[in-house]
Design an enzyme around this catalytic site. Structure first.
Site, mmCIF file in Angstrom:
data_model
loop_
_atom_site.group_PDB
_atom_site.id
_atom_site.type_symbol
_atom_site.label_atom_id
_atom_site.label_comp_id
_atom_site.label_asym_id
_atom_site.label_seq_id
_atom_site.Cartn_x
_atom_site.Cartn_y
_atom_site.Cartn_z
ATOM 1 N N HIS A 17 0.837 -1.204 0.000
ATOM 2 C CA HIS A 17 0.000 0.000 0.000
ATOM 3 C C HIS A 17 0.874 1.258 0.000
ATOM 4 O O HIS A 17 0.579 2.221 -0.706
ATOM 5 C CB HIS A 17 -0.884 0.053 1.257
ATOM 6 C CG HIS A 17 -1.910 -1.036 1.366
ATOM 7 N ND1 HIS A 17 -1.998 -1.872 2.455
ATOM 8 C CD2 HIS A 17 -2.908 -1.416 0.533
ATOM 9 C CE1 HIS A 17 -3.012 -2.703 2.295
ATOM 10 N NE2 HIS A 17 -3.573 -2.468 1.136
ATOM 11 N N ARG A 90 -1.814 -5.759 -8.590
ATOM 12 C CA ARG A 90 -0.683 -6.644 -8.302
ATOM 13 C C ARG A 90 -0.500 -7.697 -9.370
ATOM 14 O O ARG A 90 0.597 -8.015 -9.773
ATOM 15 C CB ARG A 90 -0.880 -7.342 -6.954
ATOM 16 C CG ARG A 90 -0.663 -6.437 -5.787
ATOM 17 C CD ARG A 90 -1.325 -6.975 -4.559
ATOM 18 N NE ARG A 90 -2.775 -6.869 -4.656
ATOM 19 C CZ ARG A 90 -3.602 -7.095 -3.655
ATOM 20 N NH1 ARG A 90 -3.132 -7.480 -2.499
ATOM 21 N NH2 ARG A 90 -4.903 -6.955 -3.820
HETATM 22 P P1 ADP Z 1 -9.208 -4.787 -0.812
HETATM 23 O O1 ADP Z 1 -9.457 -3.736 -1.834
HETATM 24 O O2 ADP Z 1 -9.212 -6.166 -1.370
HETATM 25 O O3 ADP Z 1 -9.969 -4.622 0.454
HETATM 26 P P2 ADP Z 1 -7.076 -3.408 0.344
HETATM 27 O O4 ADP Z 1 -8.181 -2.614 0.784
HETATM 28 O O5 ADP Z 1 -6.105 -3.856 1.347
HETATM 29 O O6 ADP Z 1 -7.683 -4.660 -0.393
HETATM 30 O O7 ADP Z 1 -6.306 -2.706 -0.831
HETATM 31 C C1 ADP Z 1 -6.580 -1.402 -1.261
HETATM 32 C C2 ADP Z 1 -5.914 -1.174 -2.594
HETATM 33 O O8 ADP Z 1 -4.520 -1.406 -2.461
HETATM 34 C C3 ADP Z 1 -6.381 -2.090 -3.718
HETATM 35 O O9 ADP Z 1 -6.351 -1.370 -4.919
HETATM 36 C C4 ADP Z 1 -5.354 -3.182 -3.737
HETATM 37 O O10 ADP Z 1 -5.235 -3.746 -5.025
HETATM 38 C C5 ADP Z 1 -4.116 -2.385 -3.382
HETATM 39 N N1 ADP Z 1 -3.088 -3.236 -2.783
HETATM 40 C C6 ADP Z 1 -3.201 -4.088 -1.747
HETATM 41 N N2 ADP Z 1 -2.033 -4.712 -1.478
HETATM 42 C C7 ADP Z 1 -1.158 -4.244 -2.412
HETATM 43 C C8 ADP Z 1 0.195 -4.535 -2.723
HETATM 44 N N3 ADP Z 1 0.893 -5.450 -2.053
HETATM 45 N N4 ADP Z 1 0.750 -3.871 -3.729
HETATM 46 C C9 ADP Z 1 0.031 -2.975 -4.445
HETATM 47 N N5 ADP Z 1 -1.237 -2.669 -4.231
HETATM 48 C C10 ADP Z 1 -1.842 -3.297 -3.230
#
Ligand code: ADP
Length: 162
Positions: A17, A90
């Site tokens: 993130h 990703r």
């Molecule tokens: P979700 O959307 O599945 O609840 P998150 O809220 O944790 O997952 O993720 C928020 C955003 O960050 C999404 O666009 C997700 O693709 C991105 N994201 C999560 N982990 C990573 C990572 N390791 N590298 C890049 N982007 C990520």
């Protein structure tokens, strides 16, 4: 002034993130990290805890703000005068869901554009649920989350075991 919203669950925030936040803040004047209050996901950390945690992690960035919201993402974006939504991609497995969300959000609000950013490839396998699982099983997550998040994770998991 170009503002982008970066929405997510961030349960907890990881280096993946943070990689996306760093890329977004180079492109936009302001980035607002929006913690989604998604009750269906039953997050480990409350939204207040996630906001506080993210604030600590991004305090060094002048143009990054953190907020939480329980309504429609495009409404939040409009309220904040943002013109873009940032999402991380990703792998191909992220694509279908993200594509659908981006088109639906555009249908709801044509003036807000979703942009996808790719993290460094070392973070492509990283997600919050794996971090929670490794931490719960006593594994070392220091490569995946900042020290403050690691501390809060172990504290939270300890409190749940009691
Ligand atoms: P979700 O959307 O599945 O609840 P998150 O809220 O944790 O997952 O993720 C928020 C955003 O960050 C999404 O666009 C997700 O693709 C991105 N994201 C999560 N982990 C990573 C990572 N390791 N590298 C890049 N982007 C990520």
């Amino acid at each position: 002034m170009k503002t982008a919203v970066y929405p997510g669950t961030f349960d907890p925030i990881t280096y993946g993130h943070i990689d996306i936040i760093e890329r977004a803040r180079d492109i936009f004047d302001k980035v607002i990290v929006m913690v989604a209050q998604n009750p269906e996901k039953q997050p480990l950390f409350t939204d207040t805890e996630r906001v506080t945690m993210i604030k600590k992690v991004v305090s060094k960035y002048r143009n990054v703000e953190v907020d939480s919201y329980d309504g429609l993402l495009v409404e939040f974006a409009k309220r904040k005068k943002a013109t873009a939504i940032v999402r991380g991609l990703r792998a191909v497995s992220d694509f279908e869901y993200e594509f659908q969300m981006a088109l639906m959000n555009r249908k709801l609000e044509a003036n807000i554009t979703t942009v996808f950013l790719m993290p460094h490839e070392k973070y492509t396998y990283l997600n919050s649920s794996l971090v929670r699982e490794i931490s719960r099983l006593g594994g070392d997550v220091s490569e995946f989350v900042p020290p403050i998040v690691r501390q809060l994770l172990s504290k939270k998991l300890k409190s749940l075991r009691k």
